[in-house]
Design an enzyme around this catalytic site. Sequence first.
Site, mmCIF file in Angstrom:
data_model
loop_
_atom_site.group_PDB
_atom_site.id
_atom_site.type_symbol
_atom_site.label_atom_id
_atom_site.label_comp_id
_atom_site.label_asym_id
_atom_site.label_seq_id
_atom_site.Cartn_x
_atom_site.Cartn_y
_atom_site.Cartn_z
ATOM 1 C CG ASP A 110 -1.971 0.823 1.244
ATOM 2 O OD1 ASP A 110 -1.685 1.935 0.622
ATOM 3 O OD2 ASP A 110 -2.863 1.028 2.155
ATOM 4 C CE LYS A 138 -5.001 -1.429 -0.638
ATOM 5 N NZ LYS A 138 -5.641 -0.629 0.544
ATOM 6 C CB VAL A 160 -8.983 -5.860 -1.238
ATOM 7 C CG1 VAL A 160 -9.262 -5.095 -2.435
ATOM 8 C CG2 VAL A 160 -7.348 -5.663 -1.023
HETATM 9 P P1 IMP Z 1 1.784 -0.264 3.925
HETATM 10 O O1 IMP Z 1 2.934 -0.103 4.884
HETATM 11 O O2 IMP Z 1 1.011 0.892 3.706
HETATM 12 O O3 IMP Z 1 2.427 -0.785 2.542
HETATM 13 O O4 IMP Z 1 0.554 -1.389 4.291
HETATM 14 C C1 IMP Z 1 0.971 -2.717 3.937
HETATM 15 C C2 IMP Z 1 0.160 -3.687 5.301
HETATM 16 O O5 IMP Z 1 -1.111 -3.113 5.341
HETATM 17 C C3 IMP Z 1 -0.069 -5.003 4.401
HETATM 18 O O6 IMP Z 1 1.025 -5.823 4.762
HETATM 19 C C4 IMP Z 1 -1.479 -5.320 4.977
HETATM 20 O O7 IMP Z 1 -1.147 -6.035 6.303
HETATM 21 C C5 IMP Z 1 -1.987 -3.998 5.269
HETATM 22 N N1 IMP Z 1 -3.126 -3.586 4.064
HETATM 23 C C6 IMP Z 1 -2.738 -2.599 3.452
HETATM 24 N N2 IMP Z 1 -3.836 -2.276 2.474
HETATM 25 C C7 IMP Z 1 -4.620 -3.239 2.918
HETATM 26 C C8 IMP Z 1 -6.129 -3.699 2.562
HETATM 27 O O8 IMP Z 1 -6.687 -2.927 1.502
HETATM 28 N N3 IMP Z 1 -6.666 -4.862 3.084
HETATM 29 C C9 IMP Z 1 -6.044 -5.477 4.008
HETATM 30 N N4 IMP Z 1 -4.793 -5.227 4.520
HETATM 31 C C10 IMP Z 1 -4.224 -4.044 4.057
#
Ligand code: IMP
Length: 185
Positions: A110, A138, A160
């Site tokens: 994300d 994403k 999601v």
């Molecule tokens: P980031 O650090 O923002 O890249 O977030 C990554 C982590 O957030 C992932 O390993 C997921 O555990 C969680 N995450 C991010 N987006 C989603 C989603 O749409 N659904 C469920 N978990 C998410």
Amino acid sequence: MAADLERILIDRDRIAVRVAELSRTIEDDLEAMAASRGGELELVFLPVMTGAMIFVADLIRCLPRRLRIHPITASSYPGKATRSIGAVTVSGVPADLTGRDVLLVDDILDSGRTLSVLQSAIQGQRPRSLRTCVLLRKDVARAAEADCDYVGFDIPDAFVVGYGLDHDGLHRNLPDIGILRTDAR
Ligand code: IMP
Ligand code: MG
């Protein structure tokens, strides 16, 4: 379709096809890496729990090679939040990865914060190589900048669940990946 989903984004058949394709790409790269070294790899998969549980289980069964698995954890979503806020906490990274070829496996990319914190923690243990694989990425600006070698699907910026992904600990068991209804959050 499960009641809490607004719609299915990627159904189980498409997931299975893509996981098999990804595993072939990974296998080709591993084969090339092994050949360039003239020998066996010391492969270690580090799946990020709990979200990557189902993905890694399917992925490794498409890879008929010697490998080890060490689950690690990273958390950044407190409770029911659908945006990651706060510091990323990492645990379970093996203490010494010297001589090991590591594949970090996560469910979704994300903001990229989780991956970059994990990658630095892993690099700190001096692996021989480190590659990263995510099932979903994403469509957000910062995700594209993250250092990621293998991506299953590029998806819109929606929350999601399913196939391991959760909201507040729920929905991981859904076999398809779907967009969660806003009133189910
Ligand atoms: P980031 O650090 O923002 O890249 O977030 C990554 C982590 O957030 C992932 O390993 C997921 O555990 C969680 N995450 C991010 N987006 C989603 C989603 O749409 N659904 C469920 N978990 C998410
Ligand atoms: Mg996660």
